[in-house]
Write a protein that holds these residues in place. Structure first.
Motif, short mmCIF file in Angstrom:
data_model
loop_
_atom_site.label_atom_id
_atom_site.label_comp_id
_atom_site.label_asym_id
_atom_site.label_seq_id
_atom_site.Cartn_x
_atom_site.Cartn_y
_atom_site.Cartn_z
N ILE A 51 0.83 -1.21 0.00
CA ILE A 51 0.00 0.00 0.00
C ILE A 51 0.86 1.25 0.00
N CYS A 52 1.86 1.30 0.85
CA CYS A 52 2.70 2.49 0.92
C CYS A 52 3.57 2.65 -0.32
N GLY A 54 2.78 1.65 -3.31
CA GLY A 54 1.89 2.09 -4.37
C GLY A 54 1.52 3.55 -4.24
N LEU A 55 1.25 3.99 -3.02
CA LEU A 55 0.94 5.40 -2.79
C LEU A 55 2.13 6.28 -3.14
N ARG A 57 4.67 5.79 -5.10
CA ARG A 57 4.95 5.84 -6.54
C ARG A 57 3.96 6.76 -7.25
N ARG A 58 2.70 6.68 -6.87
CA ARG A 58 1.69 7.51 -7.53
C ARG A 58 1.80 8.98 -7.14
N LEU A 203 -8.01 6.63 -5.98
CA LEU A 203 -6.59 6.28 -5.85
C LEU A 203 -6.39 5.21 -4.80
N GLU A 206 -7.44 1.85 -6.01
CA GLU A 206 -6.46 1.33 -6.96
C GLU A 206 -5.26 0.74 -6.23
N VAL A 207 -4.78 1.44 -5.21
CA VAL A 207 -3.60 0.99 -4.48
C VAL A 207 -3.90 -0.25 -3.65
N THR A 208 -4.99 -0.24 -2.91
CA THR A 208 -5.30 -1.40 -2.05
C THR A 208 -5.65 -2.62 -2.87
N GLU A 210 -3.98 -3.76 -5.17
CA GLU A 210 -2.74 -4.45 -5.50
C GLU A 210 -2.34 -5.47 -4.43
#
Length: 292
Positions: A51-52, A54-55, A57-58, A203, A206-208, A210
């Motif tokens: 989660i972190c 992905g966050l 990077r976005r 957002l 989308e991240v969670t 993954e």
């Protein structure tokens, strides 16, 4: 979803991390630092990393590429260390892999000066996720090709260890008095104005998404993985809007440039720019910062 890679060879344990991660080679011939589902910290460490990562990077921060690393327990049969062998045997299936970054240097504020804008973005992100493991004692930051990379987010979102109290985490202050970048005059207000509006329900969904279902199933108090994903978003969304108002920061020194290397490092970071990942330097125990 995370790219799936199979672990083809176990190379070596990285013993400086508390969870005893390992350096493995994937079936794509890429080296990875593997965090094991069967390690003492458990699967929530892997969830936090996904989660972190992905966050971050976005939001435009530099983090190692993460993959879903499938492990066949048979790889542990030839391992002479009983502790490592047991870890490999108990972690069959989906684990977390982080691309190994060859030649990266561990961040040292005496040798590398971070721009206040970038420092503010990193500190705001750590405040959002409640990162308790980015202190000057253990920065979990690397410098690779002259740029700052964030690693090791297993000690974030600590509210997921006690879900009944998670709702209060949205208002919880963040003590950044010993943050690795607190002395860099971080422009947190500027970071909040830029980044907070980007934390949206879409957002976060989308991240969670993954996070593999297998790492979320069986969570006490939830009917299934989708409810757990929604619970993470329910804390992060309101926290993003307000966390900059609840920061504990020391009085910063005035920012001075130029930014980047202050003194030449003992060994220049010389990884292949096409293969971002995790490593730690100058010690040869590469990856320990991303491996706790």
């Amino acid at each position: 979803m995370l790219t799936e890679v199979r672990a083809a060879r176990y190379a070596a344990p990285l013993r400086e991390g508390g969870s005893l991660p390992g350096l493995v080679e994937g079936d794509d011939r890429t080296p990875y630092v593997m965090k094991f589902r069967g390690a003492g910290q458990g699967r929530k460490t892997l969830v936090a990393e996904v989660i972190c990562g992905g966050l971050a990077r976005r939001l435009g921060l530099r983090v190692p590429e993460l993959v879903r690393l499938e492990l066949d327990p048979v790889l542990g049969l030839g391992e002479p260390d009983e502790q490592v062998q047991e870890l490999l045997k108990s972690s069959g299936g989906a684990n977390l892999g982080m691309r190994f970054l060859s030649g990266a240097l561990g961040f040292d504020p005496l040798a590398y000066r971070v721009d206040p804008v970038e420092a503010g973005r990193v500190l705001w992100f750590d405040a959002l996720t409640g990162n308790v493991d980015r202190s000057w004692r253990n920065p979990n930051l690397l410098v690779w090709h002259g740029e700052l990379w964030l690693i090791d987010h297993g000690a974030t979102m600590i509210w997921h260890h006690h879900w009944p109290g998670a709702a209060r985490a949205a208002e919880r202050p963040y003590d950044a008095s010993e943050h690795a970048l607190a002395s860099c005059a971080p422009e947190v207000e500027r970071a909040a104005a830029e980044l907070a509006p980007r934390i949206t329900p879409e957002l976060l969904a989308e991240v969670t998404a993954e996070v593999p279902d297998a790492w979320l199933e069986g969570e006490e108090g939830f009917a299934g993985p989708e409810e757990v994903r929604a619970a993470y978003a329910a804390v992060l969304l309101p926290r993003a809007a307000r966390v900059h108002r609840h920061l504990v920061l020391p009085e910063p020194a005035a920012a001075t440039g130029p930014f980047g290397w202050i003194t030449p490092p003992d060994r220049r970071d010389t990884g292949d720019p096409g293969e971002p990942g995790t490593a730690s330097a100058p010690r040869p125990a590469a990856g320990e910062g991303a491996a706790r």
